[in-house]
Scaffold this active site. Structure first.
Site, PDB file in Angstrom:
ATOM      1  N   GLU A 160       5.988  -4.141   2.591  1.00 50.76           N
ATOM      2  CA  GLU A 160       7.352  -3.858   2.152  1.00 50.76           C
ATOM      3  C   GLU A 160       7.762  -2.447   2.553  1.00 50.76           C
ATOM      4  O   GLU A 160       6.934  -1.535   2.588  1.00 50.76           O
ATOM      5  CB  GLU A 160       7.462  -4.042   0.636  1.00 50.76           C
ATOM      6  CG  GLU A 160       7.257  -5.501   0.257  1.00 50.76           C
ATOM      7  CD  GLU A 160       7.503  -5.815  -1.205  1.00 50.76           C
ATOM      8  OE1 GLU A 160       7.866  -6.954  -1.489  1.00 50.76           O
ATOM      9  OE2 GLU A 160       7.329  -4.935  -2.057  1.00 50.76           O
ATOM     10  N   CYS A 216       9.265   2.947  -7.067  1.00 50.38           N
ATOM     11  CA  CYS A 216       7.914   3.506  -7.054  1.00 50.38           C
ATOM     12  C   CYS A 216       6.927   2.636  -7.828  1.00 50.38           C
ATOM     13  O   CYS A 216       7.176   2.312  -8.988  1.00 50.38           O
ATOM     14  CB  CYS A 216       7.961   4.851  -7.759  1.00 50.38           C
ATOM     15  SG  CYS A 216       7.756   6.206  -6.682  1.00 50.38           S
TER      16      CYS A 216
END
Ligand code: SF4
Length: 343
Positions: free
Chosen positions: A85, A335
Protein backbone atom coordinates in the site's frame (compact mmCIF):
# COMPACT_ATOMS: atom_id res chain seq x y z
CA UNK A 1 10.47 1.28 -14.19
CA UNK A 2 14.13 0.82 -13.54
CA UNK A 3 16.69 3.06 -15.32
CA UNK A 4 19.33 0.30 -15.61
CA UNK A 5 16.88 -1.98 -17.44
CA UNK A 6 16.19 0.77 -19.96
CA UNK A 7 19.90 1.49 -20.33
CA UNK A 8 20.64 -2.17 -21.10
CA UNK A 9 17.78 -2.35 -23.57
CA UNK A 10 19.06 0.74 -25.40
CA UNK A 11 22.52 -0.84 -25.62
CA UNK A 12 21.15 -4.06 -27.08
CA UNK A 13 19.21 -2.06 -29.67
CA UNK A 14 22.32 -0.08 -30.72
CA UNK A 15 20.49 3.14 -29.99
CA UNK A 16 22.17 6.38 -28.89
CA UNK A 17 22.59 6.80 -25.13
CA UNK A 18 20.30 9.82 -24.91
CA UNK A 19 17.32 7.53 -25.58
CA UNK A 20 17.67 6.22 -22.01
CA UNK A 21 17.24 9.67 -20.49
CA UNK A 22 14.32 10.40 -22.78
CA UNK A 23 12.48 7.36 -21.45
CA UNK A 24 13.38 8.04 -17.81
CA UNK A 25 12.03 11.59 -18.15
CA UNK A 26 8.83 10.32 -19.79
CA UNK A 27 8.18 8.01 -16.83
CA UNK A 28 9.40 10.12 -13.90
CA UNK A 29 8.33 13.58 -15.03
CA UNK A 30 5.37 12.95 -17.30
CA UNK A 31 3.85 9.79 -15.81
CA UNK A 32 4.30 7.41 -18.76
CA UNK A 33 2.68 4.05 -18.01
CA UNK A 34 4.39 2.03 -20.71
CA UNK A 35 6.96 2.58 -23.45
CA UNK A 36 4.11 3.39 -25.84
CA UNK A 37 3.88 6.68 -23.90
CA UNK A 38 7.53 7.58 -24.60
CA UNK A 39 6.47 9.65 -27.58
CA UNK A 40 9.92 11.01 -28.41
CA UNK A 41 11.07 7.46 -29.27
CA UNK A 42 10.52 6.04 -32.76
CA UNK A 43 7.45 3.77 -32.99
CA UNK A 44 9.42 0.60 -33.66
CA UNK A 45 11.61 1.16 -30.60
CA UNK A 46 8.58 1.74 -28.38
CA UNK A 47 6.94 -1.45 -29.59
CA UNK A 48 10.08 -3.53 -29.11
CA UNK A 49 10.59 -2.08 -25.62
CA UNK A 50 7.04 -2.93 -24.55
CA UNK A 51 7.53 -6.49 -25.80
CA UNK A 52 10.95 -6.84 -24.13
CA UNK A 53 10.81 -5.01 -20.78
CA UNK A 54 8.14 -4.94 -18.10
CA UNK A 55 7.68 -1.22 -17.56
CA UNK A 56 5.97 -1.28 -14.15
CA UNK A 57 6.41 -3.67 -11.24
CA UNK A 58 2.73 -3.72 -10.25
CA UNK A 59 -0.05 -5.33 -12.22
CA UNK A 60 -3.27 -4.32 -10.50
CA UNK A 61 -4.33 -1.38 -8.43
CA UNK A 62 -7.23 -0.38 -6.27
CA UNK A 63 -7.69 3.18 -5.04
CA UNK A 64 -9.54 4.47 -2.01
CA UNK A 65 -10.31 8.13 -1.33
CA UNK A 66 -10.99 9.62 2.10
CA UNK A 67 -14.31 11.42 2.59
CA UNK A 68 -12.58 14.78 3.00
CA UNK A 69 -10.53 14.08 -0.19
CA UNK A 70 -7.29 14.86 1.60
CA UNK A 71 -5.95 11.31 1.39
CA UNK A 72 -5.80 8.59 -1.26
CA UNK A 73 -4.63 5.07 -0.64
CA UNK A 74 -3.58 2.68 -3.39
CA UNK A 75 -3.27 -1.06 -2.96
CA UNK A 76 -0.81 -2.31 -5.55
CA UNK A 77 -0.52 -5.93 -6.56
CA UNK A 78 3.05 -6.78 -7.50
CA UNK A 79 4.05 -9.22 -10.23
CA UNK A 80 4.45 -12.11 -7.74
CA UNK A 81 0.98 -11.44 -6.28
CA UNK A 82 2.22 -9.61 -3.14
CA UNK A 83 0.14 -6.64 -2.06
CA UNK A 84 1.54 -3.35 -0.84
CA UNK A 85 0.00 0.00 0.00
CA UNK A 86 1.03 3.57 -0.70
CA UNK A 87 -0.70 6.77 0.36
CA UNK A 88 -1.01 10.23 -1.19
CA UNK A 89 -1.81 12.93 1.38
CA UNK A 90 -2.55 16.61 1.16
CA UNK A 91 -1.95 18.03 4.65
CA UNK A 92 -2.72 21.53 3.36
CA UNK A 93 -4.13 22.89 0.11
CA UNK A 94 -1.70 22.52 -2.77
CA UNK A 95 0.82 20.44 -0.81
CA UNK A 96 1.02 16.71 -1.56
CA UNK A 97 3.17 14.05 0.07
CA UNK A 98 3.54 10.39 -0.80
CA UNK A 99 4.05 7.72 1.83
CA UNK A 100 5.77 4.62 0.43
CA UNK A 101 6.30 1.06 1.62
CA UNK A 102 9.69 -0.64 1.73
CA UNK A 103 8.65 -4.22 2.54
CA UNK A 104 5.68 -6.57 2.15
CA UNK A 105 4.71 -6.87 5.82
CA UNK A 106 7.26 -6.21 8.54
CA UNK A 107 9.34 -8.30 10.94
CA UNK A 108 9.35 -5.68 13.71
CA UNK A 109 5.95 -6.79 15.02
CA UNK A 110 5.02 -3.55 16.79
CA UNK A 111 1.97 -4.42 18.90
CA UNK A 112 -0.26 -1.60 17.59
CA UNK A 113 0.55 -1.91 13.88
CA UNK A 114 -1.52 -3.65 11.19
CA UNK A 115 1.58 -4.25 9.03
CA UNK A 116 3.41 -5.85 11.94
CA UNK A 117 0.59 -8.40 12.27
CA UNK A 118 1.39 -9.68 8.75
CA UNK A 119 4.96 -10.66 9.63
CA UNK A 120 7.65 -10.11 7.01
CA UNK A 121 6.78 -11.64 3.65
CA UNK A 122 9.65 -10.10 1.70
CA UNK A 123 11.56 -6.89 1.11
CA UNK A 124 10.75 -4.74 -1.90
CA UNK A 125 13.21 -4.13 -4.70
CA UNK A 126 14.32 -0.56 -5.36
CA UNK A 127 12.17 -0.62 -8.50
CA UNK A 128 9.08 -1.62 -6.51
CA UNK A 129 9.80 1.23 -4.09
CA UNK A 130 10.11 3.96 -6.72
CA UNK A 131 7.18 2.60 -8.73
CA UNK A 132 4.91 3.69 -5.86
CA UNK A 133 5.96 7.30 -6.52
CA UNK A 134 5.56 6.73 -10.26
CA UNK A 135 2.09 5.36 -9.61
CA UNK A 136 0.95 8.67 -8.06
CA UNK A 137 2.55 10.69 -10.86
CA UNK A 138 0.60 8.54 -13.35
CA UNK A 139 -2.58 8.95 -11.28
CA UNK A 140 -2.09 12.69 -11.32
CA UNK A 141 -1.93 12.74 -15.13
CA UNK A 142 -5.61 11.74 -15.11
CA UNK A 143 -6.83 13.52 -11.98
CA UNK A 144 -4.76 16.74 -11.95
CA UNK A 145 -4.42 16.99 -8.18
CA UNK A 146 -0.98 18.61 -7.87
CA UNK A 147 1.62 20.58 -9.82
CA UNK A 148 4.38 18.65 -8.14
CA UNK A 149 4.90 16.28 -5.24
CA UNK A 150 6.41 18.01 -2.24
CA UNK A 151 7.53 15.23 0.07
CA UNK A 152 8.32 11.53 -0.05
CA UNK A 153 8.17 9.68 3.25
CA UNK A 154 9.33 6.11 3.81
CA UNK A 155 6.69 5.47 6.48
CA UNK A 156 4.46 2.87 4.82
CA UNK A 157 4.66 -0.89 5.26
CA UNK A 158 7.96 -2.25 6.52
CA UNK A 159 11.12 -1.09 8.27
CA UNK A 160 13.17 0.82 5.66
CA UNK A 161 16.50 0.32 7.45
CA UNK A 162 15.96 -3.46 7.35
CA UNK A 163 15.98 -3.16 3.55
CA UNK A 164 18.88 -0.76 3.37
CA UNK A 165 20.39 -1.66 -0.02
CA UNK A 166 17.12 -1.29 -1.93
CA UNK A 167 16.15 1.84 0.01
CA UNK A 168 19.50 3.44 -0.84
CA UNK A 169 19.16 2.52 -4.52
CA UNK A 170 15.67 4.01 -4.56
CA UNK A 171 16.93 7.20 -2.89
CA UNK A 172 19.56 7.62 -5.62
CA UNK A 173 16.85 7.54 -8.29
CA UNK A 174 14.54 9.85 -6.36
CA UNK A 175 17.23 12.55 -6.13
CA UNK A 176 18.72 11.97 -9.60
CA UNK A 177 18.21 15.11 -11.68
CA UNK A 178 17.63 12.97 -14.80
CA UNK A 179 14.89 11.05 -12.99
CA UNK A 180 12.61 12.40 -10.21
CA UNK A 181 14.91 15.23 -9.13
CA UNK A 182 13.54 15.47 -5.57
CA UNK A 183 15.46 17.58 -3.11
CA UNK A 184 16.97 15.51 -0.27
CA UNK A 185 15.35 17.96 2.16
CA UNK A 186 11.95 16.71 1.04
CA UNK A 187 12.60 13.03 1.64
CA UNK A 188 12.18 11.39 5.06
CA UNK A 189 13.09 7.88 6.14
CA UNK A 190 11.55 6.45 9.28
CA UNK A 191 12.90 3.70 11.52
CA UNK A 192 11.69 1.82 14.56
CA UNK A 193 15.20 2.31 15.95
CA UNK A 194 17.68 0.06 14.10
CA UNK A 195 20.80 1.66 15.50
CA UNK A 196 23.22 0.22 12.92
CA UNK A 197 21.05 1.63 10.15
CA UNK A 198 20.93 5.00 11.92
CA UNK A 199 24.75 5.02 12.07
CA UNK A 200 24.90 4.17 8.36
CA UNK A 201 22.45 6.94 7.52
CA UNK A 202 24.39 9.46 9.59
CA UNK A 203 27.51 8.78 7.52
CA UNK A 204 26.05 8.26 4.07
CA UNK A 205 22.73 10.11 3.95
CA UNK A 206 23.02 13.03 6.39
CA UNK A 207 21.01 15.23 4.04
CA UNK A 208 17.91 12.96 4.16
CA UNK A 209 15.45 13.58 7.03
CA UNK A 210 15.46 10.85 9.66
CA UNK A 211 12.44 9.98 11.80
CA UNK A 212 12.61 7.59 14.75
CA UNK A 213 9.42 5.90 15.98
CA UNK A 214 9.74 5.98 19.76
CA UNK A 215 6.17 5.58 21.08
CA UNK A 216 7.28 5.00 24.68
CA UNK A 217 10.34 6.17 26.62
CA UNK A 218 10.07 3.63 29.44
CA UNK A 219 12.32 0.67 28.70
CA UNK A 220 10.10 -2.35 29.54
CA UNK A 221 6.91 -0.67 28.29
CA UNK A 222 8.56 0.16 24.97
CA UNK A 223 9.65 -3.47 24.65
CA UNK A 224 6.01 -4.51 25.06
CA UNK A 225 4.92 -2.15 22.29
CA UNK A 226 7.98 -2.54 20.07
CA UNK A 227 9.87 -5.83 20.48
CA UNK A 228 12.89 -4.33 18.64
CA UNK A 229 13.58 -2.54 21.94
CA UNK A 230 14.90 -5.85 23.33
CA UNK A 231 17.77 -5.66 20.84
CA UNK A 232 18.14 -1.89 20.58
CA UNK A 233 17.20 -0.46 23.96
CA UNK A 234 16.44 3.18 24.66
CA UNK A 235 19.99 3.62 25.98
CA UNK A 236 21.41 2.31 22.68
CA UNK A 237 19.00 4.52 20.77
CA UNK A 238 20.16 7.58 22.72
CA UNK A 239 23.77 6.78 21.79
CA UNK A 240 22.78 6.28 18.15
CA UNK A 241 21.10 9.70 18.11
CA UNK A 242 24.11 11.26 19.77
CA UNK A 243 26.32 9.75 17.09
CA UNK A 244 23.89 10.91 14.38
CA UNK A 245 24.13 14.49 15.61
CA UNK A 246 27.92 14.21 15.64
CA UNK A 247 28.03 13.30 11.94
CA UNK A 248 24.91 14.87 10.48
CA UNK A 249 24.20 17.74 12.89
CA UNK A 250 20.63 17.73 11.61
CA UNK A 251 17.22 17.66 13.22
CA UNK A 252 15.72 14.21 13.88
CA UNK A 253 11.98 13.68 14.18
CA UNK A 254 10.70 11.58 17.06
CA UNK A 255 7.40 9.94 16.08
CA UNK A 256 5.13 9.26 19.05
CA UNK A 257 1.72 7.65 18.50
CA UNK A 258 -0.56 8.42 21.45
CA UNK A 259 -2.26 5.26 22.77
CA UNK A 260 -4.93 5.56 25.45
CA UNK A 261 -3.46 4.72 28.89
CA UNK A 262 -0.47 2.97 27.31
CA UNK A 263 1.87 5.89 26.69
CA UNK A 264 -0.09 9.10 27.25
CA UNK A 265 0.05 9.70 31.01
CA UNK A 266 2.08 12.25 32.98
CA UNK A 267 4.56 9.48 33.81
CA UNK A 268 5.09 8.82 30.09
CA UNK A 269 5.46 12.51 29.27
CA UNK A 270 8.14 12.81 31.99
CA UNK A 271 9.98 9.77 30.62
CA UNK A 272 9.94 11.24 27.12
CA UNK A 273 11.24 14.59 28.39
CA UNK A 274 13.96 12.78 30.30
CA UNK A 275 14.92 10.68 27.23
CA UNK A 276 15.30 13.82 25.13
CA UNK A 277 17.07 15.94 27.72
CA UNK A 278 19.71 13.28 28.34
CA UNK A 279 20.89 13.65 24.75
CA UNK A 280 23.38 16.39 23.90
CA UNK A 281 21.75 18.89 21.55
CA UNK A 282 18.14 18.09 22.54
CA UNK A 283 17.17 21.10 20.44
CA UNK A 284 17.86 18.92 17.38
CA UNK A 285 14.99 16.60 18.30
CA UNK A 286 11.46 17.45 17.24
CA UNK A 287 8.55 15.38 18.53
CA UNK A 288 5.61 14.61 16.24
CA UNK A 289 2.61 13.47 18.25
CA UNK A 290 -0.18 11.62 16.48
CA UNK A 291 -3.32 10.17 18.00
CA UNK A 292 -3.46 6.44 17.25
CA UNK A 293 -5.67 5.26 14.39
CA UNK A 294 -7.49 2.17 15.50
CA UNK A 295 -6.78 -1.17 13.85
CA UNK A 296 -7.75 -4.65 15.02
CA UNK A 297 -4.72 -4.72 17.33
CA UNK A 298 -6.78 -3.92 20.44
CA UNK A 299 -5.45 -0.44 21.25
CA UNK A 300 -7.37 2.82 21.48
CA UNK A 301 -6.21 6.30 20.60
CA UNK A 302 -5.84 8.97 23.29
CA UNK A 303 -8.57 11.58 23.60
CA UNK A 304 -7.89 15.04 22.18
CA UNK A 305 -7.84 16.45 25.72
CA UNK A 306 -5.23 13.96 26.92
CA UNK A 307 -3.16 14.56 23.79
CA UNK A 308 -3.27 18.32 24.38
CA UNK A 309 -2.16 17.94 28.01
CA UNK A 310 0.69 15.64 26.88
CA UNK A 311 1.83 18.19 24.32
CA UNK A 312 1.68 21.02 26.88
CA UNK A 313 3.96 19.10 29.22
CA UNK A 314 6.56 18.77 26.47
CA UNK A 315 6.25 22.44 25.60
CA UNK A 316 6.71 23.43 29.23
CA UNK A 317 9.98 21.48 29.17
CA UNK A 318 11.02 23.51 26.07
CA UNK A 319 10.78 20.53 23.75
CA UNK A 320 9.96 21.22 20.15
CA UNK A 321 6.67 19.43 19.44
CA UNK A 322 3.82 19.32 16.91
CA UNK A 323 0.49 17.49 16.91
CA UNK A 324 0.20 15.88 13.51
CA UNK A 325 -3.09 15.83 11.66
CA UNK A 326 -4.78 12.45 11.38
CA UNK A 327 -5.27 11.68 7.73
CA UNK A 328 -6.96 8.85 5.87
CA UNK A 329 -8.46 7.11 8.91
CA UNK A 330 -11.67 6.19 7.09
CA UNK A 331 -9.74 4.36 4.34
CA UNK A 332 -7.28 2.66 6.72
CA UNK A 333 -4.58 4.77 5.15
CA UNK A 334 -3.28 6.37 8.33
CA UNK A 335 -0.15 5.64 10.37
CA UNK A 336 -0.03 2.00 11.52
CA UNK A 337 -3.09 0.97 9.50
CA UNK A 338 -1.49 -0.24 6.26
CA UNK A 339 -1.81 -3.96 5.74
CA UNK A 340 -1.87 -4.63 2.00
CA UNK A 341 -5.47 -5.79 1.93
CA UNK A 342 -8.27 -4.87 -0.41
CA UNK A 343 -10.70 -3.15 1.93
S1 SF4 B 1 5.18 0.35 13.06
FE1 SF4 B 1 6.65 0.26 11.34
S2 SF4 B 1 8.35 -0.96 12.17
FE2 SF4 B 1 6.60 -1.36 13.52
S3 SF4 B 1 5.62 -3.21 12.67
FE3 SF4 B 1 4.61 -1.42 11.76
S4 SF4 B 1 5.67 -1.09 9.83
FE4 SF4 B 1 6.99 -2.38 11.09
Amino acid sequence: MWPKKIQQFILTQNQPKFRTNQAIAAFCKFGAKSFADVRVWPNALRETADKTITAMSFVKTQIFQSRDRSTYKATLQLIDGSMIETVLMSPKPGVYSVCISSQVGCAMNCAFCATGKMGLQRSLTAEEIIDQVLFWIQYNQEHHLFDRLHNIVYMGMGEPLANLTAVEESLRILIDSQAFNFSTRHISVSTSGLVLGIAHFAKHWPQINLAVSLHNAIEDERTELMPINKTYSLVKLQKALQNYFHYANRKVFIEYILLKDRNDTTRHAKALIDFIQKIDKPQLLHVNLIIYNETQAGFAGSSKETATVFMQKLKQAHISVTMRKNMGRDISGACGQLAGKNR
